[in-house]
Design a protein around this motif. Structure first.
Motif, PDB file in Angstrom:
ATOM      1  N   TYR A   1      34.356  37.616  32.476  1.00  0.00           N
ATOM      2  CA  TYR A   1      33.515  38.598  33.160  1.00  0.00           C
ATOM      3  C   TYR A   1      34.284  39.900  33.353  1.00  0.00           C
ATOM      4  CZ  TYR A   1      30.174  34.858  33.955  1.00  0.00           C
ATOM      5  OH  TYR A   1      29.266  33.849  33.759  1.00  0.00           O
ATOM      6  N   TYR A   2      35.579  39.804  33.671  1.00  0.00           N
ATOM      7  CA  TYR A   2      36.410  41.013  33.743  1.00  0.00           C
ATOM      8  C   TYR A   2      36.467  41.702  32.379  1.00  0.00           C
ATOM      9  CZ  TYR A   2      38.378  40.277  38.446  1.00  0.00           C
ATOM     10  OH  TYR A   2      38.547  40.161  39.797  1.00  0.00           O
ATOM     11  N   GLN A   3      36.624  40.909  31.334  1.00  0.00           N
ATOM     12  CA  GLN A   3      36.696  41.482  29.985  1.00  0.00           C
ATOM     13  C   GLN A   3      35.382  42.156  29.605  1.00  0.00           C
ATOM     14  OE1 GLN A   3      37.947  38.325  27.358  1.00  0.00           O
ATOM     15  NE2 GLN A   3      39.974  38.142  28.299  1.00  0.00           N
ATOM     16  N   SER A   4      34.277  41.515  29.911  1.00  0.00           N
ATOM     17  CA  SER A   4      32.971  42.094  29.616  1.00  0.00           C
ATOM     18  C   SER A   4      32.766  43.383  30.400  1.00  0.00           C
ATOM     19  CB  SER A   4      31.860  41.092  29.954  1.00  0.00           C
ATOM     20  OG  SER A   4      30.585  41.691  29.823  1.00  0.00           O
ATOM     21  N   ALA A   5      33.162  43.369  31.679  1.00  0.00           N
ATOM     22  CA  ALA A   5      32.962  44.540  32.532  1.00  0.00           C
ATOM     23  C   ALA A   5      33.699  45.759  31.994  1.00  0.00           C
ATOM     24  CB  ALA A   5      33.424  44.230  33.953  1.00  0.00           C
ATOM     25  N   SER A   6      34.878  45.555  31.427  1.00  0.00           N
ATOM     26  CA  SER A   6      35.658  46.687  30.913  1.00  0.00           C
ATOM     27  C   SER A   6      34.938  47.400  29.775  1.00  0.00           C
ATOM     28  CB  SER A   6      37.043  46.215  30.458  1.00  0.00           C
ATOM     29  OG  SER A   6      36.943  45.369  29.328  1.00  0.00           O
ATOM     30  N   GLN A   7      34.024  46.699  29.129  1.00  0.00           N
ATOM     31  CA  GLN A   7      33.262  47.292  28.032  1.00  0.00           C
ATOM     32  C   GLN A   7      32.237  48.313  28.527  1.00  0.00           C
ATOM     33  OE1 GLN A   7      33.300  46.255  24.361  1.00  0.00           O
ATOM     34  NE2 GLN A   7      35.350  45.997  25.201  1.00  0.00           N
ATOM     35  N   GLY A   8      31.949  48.276  29.829  1.00  0.00           N
ATOM     36  CA  GLY A   8      30.982  49.220  30.370  1.00  0.00           C
ATOM     37  C   GLY A   8      31.584  50.552  30.778  1.00  0.00           C
ATOM     38  N   LEU A   9      32.913  50.659  30.753  1.00  0.00           N
ATOM     39  CA  LEU A   9      33.574  51.888  31.212  1.00  0.00           C
ATOM     40  C   LEU A   9      33.180  53.106  30.380  1.00  0.00           C
ATOM     41  CD1 LEU A   9      37.194  50.517  31.853  1.00  0.00           C
ATOM     42  CD2 LEU A   9      35.478  51.116  33.582  1.00  0.00           C
ATOM     43  N   ARG A  10      32.967  52.897  29.114  1.00  0.00           N
ATOM     44  CA  ARG A  10      32.685  54.024  28.203  1.00  0.00           C
ATOM     45  C   ARG A  10      31.380  54.736  28.537  1.00  0.00           C
ATOM     46  NH1 ARG A  10      30.948  52.133  22.297  1.00  0.00           N
ATOM     47  NH2 ARG A  10      29.277  53.624  22.654  1.00  0.00           N
ATOM     48  N   ASP A  11      30.490  54.031  29.244  1.00  0.00           N
ATOM     49  CA  ASP A  11      29.190  54.620  29.559  1.00  0.00           C
ATOM     50  C   ASP A  11      29.169  55.314  30.916  1.00  0.00           C
ATOM     51  OD1 ASP A  11      28.069  53.671  27.168  1.00  0.00           O
ATOM     52  OD2 ASP A  11      27.745  51.694  28.061  1.00  0.00           O
ATOM     53  N   LEU A  12      30.318  55.345  31.604  1.00  0.00           N
ATOM     54  CA  LEU A  12      30.400  55.992  32.913  1.00  0.00           C
ATOM     55  C   LEU A  12      31.081  57.350  32.783  1.00  0.00           C
ATOM     56  CD1 LEU A  12      31.662  52.975  35.088  1.00  0.00           C
ATOM     57  CD2 LEU A  12      29.294  53.741  34.760  1.00  0.00           C
ATOM     58  N   PRO A  13      30.768  58.304  33.680  1.00  0.00           N
ATOM     59  CA  PRO A  13      31.541  59.552  33.713  1.00  0.00           C
ATOM     60  C   PRO A  13      33.024  59.231  33.865  1.00  0.00           C
ATOM     61  CG  PRO A  13      29.622  59.689  35.147  1.00  0.00           C
ATOM     62  CD  PRO A  13      29.709  58.266  34.701  1.00  0.00           C
TER      63      PRO A  13
END
Length: 308
Positions: free
Chosen positions: A225-237
């Protein structure tokens, strides 16, 4: 913006969660204000249910009349969405957040449903039961925080939810004994039975070695879940990505430390040092920058899926 509301919210986060307070400082001012006000509402609801003050007094907290307290929180939340003036600072803050960021009404009501599981002393038979609780008390907070940061795409919200799940699994592992002392056991009873730990004896010292194995299992479960969450960083400011990457590193390290301590994990509360927080601050900045060109990997089908 009401300065009193901001001041109250800032105090709530500074006292209730030093880790999140540090990460929140990385947001731009508008996002930071909203994130802090959202945190204040979540903290307030938790405190009302547990009879605590800003997250403190867990063991001594007054849990009588939990159903009535919860009903009042639900009523106030509904009134907040109806646009009624809110005199309570936490709800006044929350009202500004939901109006500013168009946070769906279902999210906070789902969060309160997690507290209902506590009030009704829900028994967590399976891992799915535990993950549902994690979703309600933390996954939906990730969804609301994502909206505060401007994310609305379902794929990005999935990653935000995953981070909430990872955080809560880590919290459960860290607080197993403290929670059990007040009658709350979030470990699946199937796991406890396999380990030979009676559900009413989780906090007893003689079970520490077996409990450490289950805590390590929770920490390992949190990792994808931590690994998956890191994939969402690119879509944030960028600044939001930096904040979230920092919090990601800090909380993940808590889990690593719980696992490393084994049976001694509950002798003293596990936390990260100031030096470690600084390391994650700089590492989070690097990861946020790196995320701009990150190749997105599909979310694993094996991960728990949030209700749609």
């Amino acid at each position: 913006m009401n300065d009193q509301v901001i001041d109250h919210s800032t105090q709530a986060i500074n006292v209730g969660s030093k880790s999140f307070a540090a990460a929140a400082k990385l947001f731009d001012e508008r996002t930071r204000q909203s994130a802090v006000m959202l945190y204040a509402w979540c903290r307030h609801c938790d405190d009302v249910i547990d009879g605590q003050t800003l997250g403190h007094g867990q063991v001594e907290g007054d849990r009588s009349a939990g159903e009535a307290r919860l009903a009042e929180l639900v009523s106030l939340t509904e009134r907040t969405y109806a646009g009624e003036p809110m005199s309570d600072p936490a709800f006044a803050a929350f009202q500004q957040v939901i109006q500013r960021h168009r946070i769906p009404r279902d999210y906070p009501l789902e969060h309160l449903a997690g507290f209902r599981m506590d009030v009704q002393e829900y028994r967590y038979q399976t891992l799915d039961d535990t993950l549902l609780y994690c979703y309600r008390v933390a996954g939906v907070v990730g969804l609301m925080m994502a909206r505060v940061m401007g994310a609305e795409g379902e794929a990005t919200l999935d990653r935000a939810c995953d981070l909430g799940l990872a955080f809560q699994l880590t919290n459960i592992a860290r607080d197993i004994v403290e929670d059990a002392e007040v009658g709350r056991v979030y470990l699946p009873t199937e796991w406890l039975a396999e380990a030979g730990i009676p559900a009413d004896e989780v906090s007893l010292p003689q079970h520490r070695a077996a409990l450490a194995i289950l805590a390590a299992r929770l920490i390992d479960l949190a990792e994808p879940y931590y690994q998956s969450a890191s994939q969402g960083l690119r879509d944030l400011p960028l600044r939001s990505a930096w904040s979230i990457a920092t919090a990601h590193g800090v909380y993940r390290q808590i889990g690593i430390e719980v696992k490393a301590r084994g049976a001694a994990a509950w002798d003293a509360r596990v936390s990260t040092s100031k030096v470690q927080k600084l390391q994650f601050l700089f590492g989070g900045g690097v990861l946020a920058l790196f995320s701009r060109g990150m190749q997105l990997r599909p979310r694993p089908d094996s991960l728990w899926k949030r209700p749609r």
